[in-house]
Design an enzyme around this catalytic site. Structure first.
Site, PDB file in Angstrom:
ATOM      1  CB  SER A 162      -7.546  37.073  -5.764  1.00  0.00           C
ATOM      2  OG  SER A 162      -7.145  37.753  -6.918  1.00  0.00           O
ATOM      3  CE1 TYR A 199     -14.904  43.545  -3.756  1.00  0.00           C
ATOM      4  CE2 TYR A 199     -13.932  43.314  -5.938  1.00  0.00           C
ATOM      5  CZ  TYR A 199     -13.895  43.087  -4.577  1.00  0.00           C
ATOM      6  OH  TYR A 199     -12.824  42.406  -4.026  1.00  0.00           O
ATOM      7  NE  ARG A 210     -10.005  40.543  -8.649  1.00  0.00           N
ATOM      8  CZ  ARG A 210      -9.934  39.377  -9.262  1.00  0.00           C
ATOM      9  NH1 ARG A 210     -10.280  39.252 -10.526  1.00  0.00           N
ATOM     10  NH2 ARG A 210      -9.479  38.325  -8.621  1.00  0.00           N
ATOM     11  NE  ARG A 254     -11.526  41.638  -1.122  1.00  0.00           N
ATOM     12  CZ  ARG A 254     -10.454  41.377  -1.878  1.00  0.00           C
ATOM     13  NH1 ARG A 254      -9.350  42.075  -1.746  1.00  0.00           N
ATOM     14  NH2 ARG A 254     -10.482  40.399  -2.746  1.00  0.00           N
ATOM     15  CG  ASP A 285      -3.057  42.876  -4.441  1.00  0.00           C
ATOM     16  OD1 ASP A 285      -3.100  41.638  -4.466  1.00  0.00           O
ATOM     17  OD2 ASP A 285      -3.794  43.592  -5.135  1.00  0.00           O
ATOM     18  CG  HIS A 299      -1.868  39.551  -8.319  1.00  0.00           C
ATOM     19  ND1 HIS A 299      -2.750  38.499  -8.364  1.00  0.00           N
ATOM     20  CD2 HIS A 299      -2.349  40.382  -7.375  1.00  0.00           C
ATOM     21  CE1 HIS A 299      -3.714  38.683  -7.482  1.00  0.00           C
ATOM     22  NE2 HIS A 299      -3.491  39.824  -6.859  1.00  0.00           N
ATOM     23  CB  CYS A 341      -3.754  32.504  -2.297  1.00  0.00           C
ATOM     24  SG  CYS A 341      -4.895  31.649  -3.392  1.00  0.00           S
ATOM     25  CE  LYS A 381      -6.369  43.077  -7.455  1.00  0.00           C
ATOM     26  NZ  LYS A 381      -5.125  42.359  -7.130  1.00  0.00           N
TER      27      LYS A 381
END
Ligand code: OXD
Ligand code: MN
Length: 588
Positions: free
Chosen positions: A254, A203, A75, A373, A281, A232, A256, A212
């Site tokens: 993000s 991306y 991002r 990813r 998420d 989030h 974590c 997002k």
């Protein structure tokens, strides 16, 4: 221009697609319907065009691979804008540009941007069909990779037109790949128009616009207006051996470990406990008629970080991504299997790295990009909870704020009440990860794990959270966790992964009044008898005390570090948070 026949008669959709085609001048328009045949045909085309590589179908049935431009792997927070009417609406934590100025800039960039290309119309739902929280989005994109990924991570196709009916209320998302030049990259949000324009990136976090952009940035702005929360957060169900179900939401920055926590497999000592995943998420939460906060996961799939995922850390994720998955920027084995750092103890002797170069264990660079990813359907998950499809959502008993901090933050503590919990969320801080471009490992203030995702003034967002309390008869209990604390030698103080069940168990027990706690400076903490250590190897009450230590010196420094954000927000900072800060300092 070739145009396939539209598959909707909604006049607002038809008009918007026509206007966008007029601007971008594609060779043809493709109206997606979300069917299996469509997926097969588009996948074949993507493979023929070299956008996707077909992986080893014996090992990974239905799986494909995409390699992104090396300048486009995470991002781009510095290129992300909230274009609300005034800079104050966006607040000091967001990049802002006046809507008219951004529209002029992007109009120029998008003019003729799809010449020689196909314009895909991607209708999708964020949320289960028929939920009062669910939103309709339509993404116009010239990326076949985006179409195929959106098909996995959202409810894509005719279902969206079904929910929209003759309505005009849908998010308008335009994505033009352009030439991927970072200078032309904009991820622009227009909350007042319910619109998004993303340019020069391919991306996921920048271009899968439902995630997002809609579900968090536009979503949070809508949530403030409409009286709900867009967060989030993962959502999980913890089920005890007697069948008692507790729903928990968790906000972590993000990369974590939200996906790992949402798919947790309890250690043997917790036989009979089941953890099931509603989302990994994003949570949309609304006070329900029963006085509780109900949550849905607006997504339909996982767009997760591959490195570190393995059979020990997350066996459910490994099963989830074993079929019908699109991988991006991982490494490839000679027989077209996938690999990433941490997948196996020993790396294979020969790989092709994420840039397409030969790689051996002697190579100096990682084989997979640290932010490589997978995009996988959530129904692939052996721990999938069918309530993920329930339009009423699930009642949340606990909200966890989690961080990645090497020092200072204890393993777990509980807020004294909702307002204190909002303070804990508002002062969340974490070390940066590869999920966003920029330096990794630097501590930053990341309120509610929403720093990159709050689509309006952060001070107003805190006020919105505080006000939510009045709409709830039974507010969730609020907790703070840190799995990542280390000792002086750099060794983790807590084993993490499946063992996080022990922390979760204390949290669940606290929600039901089954576990005791001690009052500490930060909040309620488990006493030695309240936290189950049975069956842990090389970990006893002493180790727990170390993981739980509250070092007053470190906490005084922490309070000063928090002041930085408070000063930035100060004219909009709710007074409750200033009082909470004073109370904390007086307890230290
Ligand atoms: C994500 C992120 O992809 O937070 O979920 O970056
Ligand atoms: Mn995320």
């Amino acid at each position: 221009m070739n145009s396939q026949k539209p598959n909707t008669s909604n006049p607002a959709v038809l008009r918007w697609v026509e206007e966008t085609a007029h601007l971008t001048q594609p060779d043809q328009i493709y109206w997606c319907n979300g069917s299996e045949e469509e997926k097969n045909a588009l996948t074949e085309e993507a493979v023929a065009r070299g956008v996707l590589i077909k992986l080893n179908q014996e090992k990974l049935p239905g799986c494909y691979y995409h390699r992104s431009n090396p300048s486009d792997v995470a991002r781009s927070e510095d290129r992300t804008f909230i274009c609300s009417e005034t800079a104050d609406d966006a607040g000091p934590t967001n990049n802002w540009m006046a809507p008219a100025e951004m529209h002029t800039k992007l109009r120029a960039l998008c003019t003729g941007a799809m010449r020689g290309r196909t314009l895909y119309v991607v209708p999708y739902l964020m949320g289960p069909l028929g939920s009062s929280l669910t939103k309709v989005g339509i993404e116009i994109t010239d990326s076949i990779y985006v179409v195929l990924s959106m098909r996995i991570v959202t409810r894509m196709g005719q279902i969206a037109y079904e929910q929209l009916g003759a309505g005009t209320n849908f998010n308008r998302g335009l994505h033009c790949m352009l030439d991927l030049d970072p200078q032309k990259r904009y991820i622009a949000h227009f909350p007042w128009e319910n619109a998004i324009i993303s340019t020069s990136s391919n991306y996921g976090g920048n271009v899968l616009l439902g995630k997002k952009c809609l579900a968090l940035r536009i979503g949070s702005a809508l949530a403030q207006k409409e009286g709900w929360l867009a967060e989030h957060m993962l959502i999980l169900r913890a089920e005890s051996p007697t069948g008692e179900r507790t729903y928990v939401a968790g906000a972590f920055p993000s990369a974590c470990g939200k996906t790992n926590f949402a798919m947790l497999v309890p250690p043997p000592h917790f036989a009979g406990w089941k953890i099931r995943t509603i989302g990994d998420d994003i949570a949309w939460m609304k006070p329900d008629a029963d006085g509780r906060l109900h949550a849905i996961n607006p997504e339909n799939g996982y767009f997760g970080v591959a490195p570190g995922t393995n059979m020990a850390t997350n066996p459910n994720a490994m099963a989830t991504i074993s079929h019908d998955t699109i991988y991006t920027n991982v490494a490839l084995t000679p027989d077209l299997d996938v690999w990433w750092e941490g997948k196996t103890k020993e790396p294979p002797p020969n790989l092709t790295d994420w840039k397409g170069q030969p790689w051996t264990p002697e190579s100096k660079t990682p084989a997979a990009h640290p932010n490589s990813r997978f995009a996988a359907p959530m129904t692939n998950n052996p721990a999938y909870a069918p309530e993920a499809n329930d339009p009423n959502g699930v009642p949340i008993s606990a909200i966890i704020f989690g961080c990645r901090r090497t020092t200072t933050m204890p393993l777990v503590y509980q807020a004294f009440n909702w307002i204190h919990g909002v303070f804990i969320g508002a002062t969340l801080s974490s070390e940066t990860t590869a999920a966003a471009t920029g330096a990794v490992g630097q501590v930053r203030r990341d309120p509610m794990a929403m720093l990159p995702f709050c689509g309006y003034n952060m001070g107003h967002y805190f006020r919105h959270w505080l006000r939510m309390r009045k709409k709830l008869l039974i507010p969730p209990r609020i907790f703070h966790v840190n799995w990542f604390r280390r000792d002086e030698k750099g060794k983790y103080l807590w084993p993490g992964f499946g063992e996080n069940m022990r922390v979760l168990k204390w949290i669940v027990d606290r929600c039901h009044g089954h576990a005791d706690a001690r009052e500490a400076a930060l909040g309620w903490v488990p006493g030695p008898r309240d936290f189950d250590l049975t069956g842990m190897e090389n970990f006893d009450a002493m180790n727990l005390a170390k993981a739980q230590e509250i070092n007053l010196e470190e906490w005084r420094r922490e309070s000063l570090a928090n002041d930085e954000l408070s000063f930035k927000l100060h004219s909009e900072l709710p007074k409750e948070l200033a009082y909470q800060r004073e109370l904390l300092v007086s307890r230290l």
